[in-house]
Write a protein that holds these residues in place. Structure first.
Motif, PDB file in Angstrom:
ATOM      1  N   ASP A   1      28.624  36.832  44.275  1.00 26.48           N
ATOM      2  CA  ASP A   1      27.374  37.527  44.585  1.00 26.48           C
ATOM      3  C   ASP A   1      27.380  38.993  44.171  1.00 26.48           C
ATOM      4  O   ASP A   1      26.520  39.755  44.606  1.00 26.48           O
ATOM      5  N   THR A   2      28.323  39.397  43.363  1.00 27.69           N
ATOM      6  CA  THR A   2      28.355  40.818  42.996  1.00 27.69           C
ATOM      7  C   THR A   2      28.271  41.009  41.484  1.00 27.69           C
ATOM      8  O   THR A   2      28.682  40.143  40.717  1.00 27.69           O
ATOM      9  N   GLU A   3      27.705  42.156  41.097  1.00 28.87           N
ATOM     10  CA  GLU A   3      27.786  42.560  39.698  1.00 28.87           C
ATOM     11  C   GLU A   3      28.468  43.913  39.599  1.00 28.87           C
ATOM     12  O   GLU A   3      28.494  44.534  38.534  1.00 28.87           O
ATOM     13  N   ASP A   4      29.018  44.354  40.738  1.00 25.94           N
ATOM     14  CA  ASP A   4      29.657  45.658  40.800  1.00 25.94           C
ATOM     15  C   ASP A   4      31.086  45.548  40.258  1.00 25.94           C
ATOM     16  O   ASP A   4      31.938  44.888  40.860  1.00 25.94           O
ATOM     17  N   PRO A   5      31.357  46.205  39.112  1.00 24.11           N
ATOM     18  CA  PRO A   5      32.705  46.085  38.534  1.00 24.11           C
ATOM     19  C   PRO A   5      33.809  46.569  39.474  1.00 24.11           C
ATOM     20  O   PRO A   5      34.946  46.102  39.395  1.00 24.11           O
ATOM     21  N   LYS A   6      33.485  47.492  40.377  1.00 20.39           N
ATOM     22  CA  LYS A   6      34.507  47.984  41.323  1.00 20.39           C
ATOM     23  C   LYS A   6      34.902  46.899  42.322  1.00 20.39           C
ATOM     24  O   LYS A   6      36.068  46.765  42.690  1.00 20.39           O
ATOM     25  N   VAL A   7      33.903  46.129  42.751  1.00 19.37           N
ATOM     26  CA  VAL A   7      34.183  45.026  43.684  1.00 19.37           C
ATOM     27  C   VAL A   7      35.060  43.987  42.989  1.00 19.37           C
ATOM     28  O   VAL A   7      36.047  43.493  43.551  1.00 19.37           O
ATOM     29  N   VAL A   8      34.719  43.685  41.741  1.00 15.83           N
ATOM     30  CA  VAL A   8      35.484  42.693  40.978  1.00 15.83           C
ATOM     31  C   VAL A   8      36.914  43.205  40.736  1.00 15.83           C
ATOM     32  O   VAL A   8      37.889  42.466  40.909  1.00 15.83           O
ATOM     33  N   ALA A   9      37.033  44.479  40.378  1.00 12.22           N
ATOM     34  CA  ALA A   9      38.362  45.042  40.104  1.00 12.22           C
ATOM     35  C   ALA A   9      39.241  44.996  41.357  1.00 12.22           C
ATOM     36  O   ALA A   9      40.421  44.637  41.289  1.00 12.22           O
TER      37      ALA A   9
ATOM     38  N   GLU B   1      42.894  42.853  42.100  1.00 15.98           N
ATOM     39  CA  GLU B   1      44.151  43.407  42.636  1.00 15.98           C
ATOM     40  C   GLU B   1      44.625  42.597  43.836  1.00 15.98           C
ATOM     41  O   GLU B   1      45.811  42.326  43.998  1.00 15.98           O
ATOM     42  N   GLU B   2      43.676  42.209  44.695  1.00 12.78           N
ATOM     43  CA  GLU B   2      44.047  41.446  45.881  1.00 12.78           C
ATOM     44  C   GLU B   2      44.551  40.046  45.513  1.00 12.78           C
ATOM     45  O   GLU B   2      45.509  39.550  46.098  1.00 12.78           O
ATOM     46  N   LEU B   3      43.922  39.430  44.519  1.00 12.58           N
ATOM     47  CA  LEU B   3      44.404  38.116  44.085  1.00 12.58           C
ATOM     48  C   LEU B   3      45.786  38.224  43.443  1.00 12.58           C
ATOM     49  O   LEU B   3      46.645  37.368  43.641  1.00 12.58           O
ATOM     50  N   LEU B   4      46.000  39.302  42.696  1.00 11.15           N
ATOM     51  CA  LEU B   4      47.335  39.528  42.124  1.00 11.15           C
ATOM     52  C   LEU B   4      48.378  39.651  43.235  1.00 11.15           C
ATOM     53  O   LEU B   4      49.453  39.070  43.180  1.00 11.15           O
ATOM     54  N   ARG B   5      48.026  40.423  44.279  1.00 10.71           N
ATOM     55  CA  ARG B   5      48.935  40.600  45.414  1.00 10.71           C
ATOM     56  C   ARG B   5      49.179  39.275  46.122  1.00 10.71           C
ATOM     57  O   ARG B   5      50.313  38.869  46.354  1.00 10.71           O
ATOM     58  N   TYR B   6      48.098  38.598  46.473  1.00  8.76           N
ATOM     59  CA  TYR B   6      48.165  37.412  47.312  1.00  8.76           C
ATOM     60  C   TYR B   6      48.931  36.284  46.616  1.00  8.76           C
ATOM     61  O   TYR B   6      49.680  35.554  47.247  1.00  8.76           O
ATOM     62  N   LEU B   7      48.749  36.167  45.307  1.00 14.47           N
ATOM     63  CA  LEU B   7      49.338  35.025  44.588  1.00 14.47           C
ATOM     64  C   LEU B   7      50.698  35.335  43.958  1.00 14.47           C
ATOM     65  O   LEU B   7      51.518  34.445  43.807  1.00 14.47           O
ATOM     66  N   THR B   8      50.914  36.579  43.547  1.00 14.04           N
ATOM     67  CA  THR B   8      52.185  37.030  42.957  1.00 14.04           C
ATOM     68  C   THR B   8      52.943  35.908  42.225  1.00 14.04           C
ATOM     69  O   THR B   8      53.947  35.382  42.701  1.00 14.04           O
ATOM     70  N   ILE B   9      52.440  35.572  41.033  1.00 10.90           N
ATOM     71  CA  ILE B   9      52.963  34.386  40.348  1.00 10.90           C
ATOM     72  C   ILE B   9      54.385  34.569  39.801  1.00 10.90           C
ATOM     73  O   ILE B   9      55.058  33.582  39.535  1.00 10.90           O
TER      74      ILE B   9
ATOM     75  N   GLN C   1      49.113  38.112  55.327  1.00 12.11           N
ATOM     76  CA  GLN C   1      48.939  36.693  54.962  1.00 12.11           C
ATOM     77  C   GLN C   1      47.471  36.358  54.694  1.00 12.11           C
ATOM     78  O   GLN C   1      47.142  35.242  54.325  1.00 12.11           O
ATOM     79  N   ARG C   2      46.583  37.344  54.936  1.00 12.11           N
ATOM     80  CA  ARG C   2      45.158  37.098  54.757  1.00 12.11           C
ATOM     81  C   ARG C   2      44.698  37.518  53.364  1.00 12.11           C
ATOM     82  O   ARG C   2      45.034  38.618  52.916  1.00 12.11           O
ATOM     83  N   LEU C   3      43.966  36.634  52.701  1.00 10.24           N
ATOM     84  CA  LEU C   3      43.329  36.999  51.428  1.00 10.24           C
ATOM     85  C   LEU C   3      42.046  37.756  51.753  1.00 10.24           C
ATOM     86  O   LEU C   3      41.132  37.208  52.354  1.00 10.24           O
ATOM     87  N   ASP C   4      42.016  39.033  51.397  1.00 10.96           N
ATOM     88  CA  ASP C   4      40.863  39.875  51.721  1.00 10.96           C
ATOM     89  C   ASP C   4      40.510  40.676  50.467  1.00 10.96           C
ATOM     90  O   ASP C   4      41.114  41.712  50.183  1.00 10.96           O
ATOM     91  N   LEU C   5      39.498  40.174  49.744  1.00 18.66           N
ATOM     92  CA  LEU C   5      39.171  40.764  48.443  1.00 18.66           C
ATOM     93  C   LEU C   5      38.661  42.193  48.542  1.00 18.66           C
ATOM     94  O   LEU C   5      38.540  42.877  47.534  1.00 18.66           O
ATOM     95  N   THR C   6      38.369  42.636  49.779  1.00 19.25           N
ATOM     96  CA  THR C   6      37.825  43.994  49.923  1.00 19.25           C
ATOM     97  C   THR C   6      38.917  45.013  50.245  1.00 19.25           C
ATOM     98  O   THR C   6      38.635  46.199  50.339  1.00 19.25           O
TER      99      THR C   6
END
Lengths: 413, 70
Positions: free
Chosen positions: A277-285, A289-297, A341-346
């Motif tokens: 629901d966003t078009e804000d590049p800052k929200v996406v960016a 970062e949070e997905l990178l942290r949470y998943l750490t492949i 342990q919580r995925l929090d994209l914000t």
């Protein structure tokens, strides 16, 4: 007496946890249960690895920062006592030349600076339209084709593969060749012969490509390397090896993040909605970062060895002792990330260690970020009803690979 | 408060963290991405992002001196 001491030492080693540990099937996004308490309770501990040795295991975020940045902490895998990833990695040691991965400064600095030119913020930002186009084309093809579809082959792998092959200047038609040999070359379960064959196939192909670019240069990384060969800064084999590094590191990692991230978001629709629901590049960016942290492949532990005695977090790491820095643990350290342990994209997560830390931090991280921003920022907006076409329990995870992810991700909409 | 920024090119590994955090203060050399300092004494409105950049630099190549004027 000496025997008794040795027995006691062996018993102590046997009682240590084995590393790496297996994740539980029910929590495929979380570090193994036994690892989860470590960052808060024992940020520096020891573990037993495949050869029976007991290197230090660093799980605290602050402790990792300190050690990654310490020049006395070495990546020189030829040092006795180095905690190798696997039997195969230890056995092939003498066949592995010096690269950006296993060189300390100042050699590392020389290698690194030959590779960093294409990955500046300016160069990577200039690729945005091209990445957006590949992403849109792939999604168009998904929407026009049959469903369900495997997201890994339909989108997750092609986008980074096209980007890294274009950046390097190798034809996309050879991408299957690269994928096959790229995976085998770094597979910790491959036999030494298999990984050697794959590395040789890749190096040979790229060496020939570099020689061709010396005569007929274009605007790409292989041409840059060809120019350095001409200038006498690097040999053809060394340049080819550097290209292999980029190729391997440049496609499977982002591909895993795209597919695994999508799976994680499909399990947490309220988080997916933030991206959709966003078009804000800052929200996406921030979400990236949070997905990178949470998943750490990068989940098999960064390997190092102490060159001198080092005091850290109340412990003394002795010269010659192995060190393993477990990135997923540091990224779930409650000191660095509240409610880890919580995925929090914000949340604000840019200090994660998903790309490592210290002088070996990922060369291609800015490109990875842009790729992920575009794919996550486009896929869920264009296919808002995207859903899993199977049960989570049916998904096969890459527990056995250097980079974690899923082998296939059947999706429909 | 004034902030003085110093960068160490020899330590820099061109990870790009600083330009991502504070593009008003840091840039990268075109040929190899090594840090270029644009602003030695950034204004107060930039102090927070410059601190973030220094903290995120994986090679500890950014040094900050923050002085209370008096």
């Amino acid at each position: 007496m000496a025997d008794t001491l040795a027995d006691t030492a062996n018993e102590a080693a046997a009682s240590l946890p084995e590393y790496p540990m297996a994740r539980e099937g029910r929590c495929p996004f979380d570090p193994p249960a036994a690892m989860r308490a470590l960052p808060a309770e024992r940020p520096i501990s020891r573990a037993r690895i495949w050869d029976g040795s007991t290197p230090w295991l660093i799980t605290g975020h602050a402790e990792q920062r300190t050690l990654f940045a310490d020049p006395r902490v070495s990546v020189d895998e030829h040092q006795p006592g180095f905690p190798h990833q696997s039997h195969a990695m230890a056995e092939t040691l003498d066949h592995r030349p010096l690269t950006i991965f296993n060189a300390d400064a100042p050699e590392h600095t020389r290698f690194r600076r030959m590779l960093t030119g294409p990955f500046t913020l300016k160069r990577v930002e200039a690729l945005r339209p091209a990445i957006q186009k590949i992403t849109d084309d792939r999604i168009d093809a998904m929407l026009a084709g049959p469903k369900p579809v495997d997201l890994v082959t339909a989108l997750a792998l092609p986008v980074p593969t096209v980007m890294i092959t274009e950046l390097l200047g190798v034809p996309y038609k050879d991408h299957e060749f690269f994928q096959r040999h790229g995976v085998t070359a770094v597979d910790r379960d491959a036999t030494p012969e298999q990984s050697r064959e794959s590395s040789t196939a890749l190096v040979t192909y790229l060496a020939e490509a570099i020689v061709a670019k010396m005569a007929d240069p274009a605007e790409d990384v292989l041409s840059d390397l060809a120019a350095r060969v001409k200038a006498g800064e690097v040999t053809v084999p060394d340049a080819a090896l550097m290209a292999v590094v980029l190729l391997i590191a440049g496609h499977e990692t982002s591909a895993n993040m795209i597919a695994l991230g999508t799976l994680a978001l499909l399990q947490q629709p309220e988080q997916l909605a933030l991206l959709r629901d966003t078009e804000d590049p800052k929200v996406v960016a921030a979400a990236v970062e949070e997905l990178l942290r949470y998943l750490t492949i990068a989940h098999t532990g960064q390997r190092r060895i102490a060159l001198e005695d080092i005091e850290v977090g109340g412990e003394t790491i002795r010269a010659g002792e192995g060190i393993i820095l477990d990135l997923p643990s540091a990224n779930r350290d409650p000191e660095a990330f509240p409610e880890p342990q919580r995925l929090d994209l914000t949340r604000s997560a840019r200090h994660h260690h998903a790309f490592g830390f210290g002088i070996h931090q990922c060369v291609g991280q800015l490109l990875a970020r842009v790729e992920l921003q575009i794919v996550y920022g486009t896929l869920y907006r264009r296919i808002p009803t995207l859903r899993l076409a199977t049960e989570l329990e049916q998904i096969e995870f890459k527990d056995d690979r250097l980079a974690y992810g899923v082998y296939e991700l059947p999706v429909t909409w | 408060m004034t902030m003085q920024v110093e960068v160490d090119e020899s330590k820099c590994i061109a990870a790009g963290q600083c330009v991502l955090s504070a593009p008003e203060v840091f840039d990268q050399r075109d040929e190899d991405g090594i840090v270029v300092l644009l602003e030695q004494r950034p204004g107060a409105e930039l102090h927070e992002v410059v601190r973030e950049a220094a903290g995120l630099c994986p090679a500890a190549a950014i040094r900050l001196a923050e002085l209370v004027e008096g």
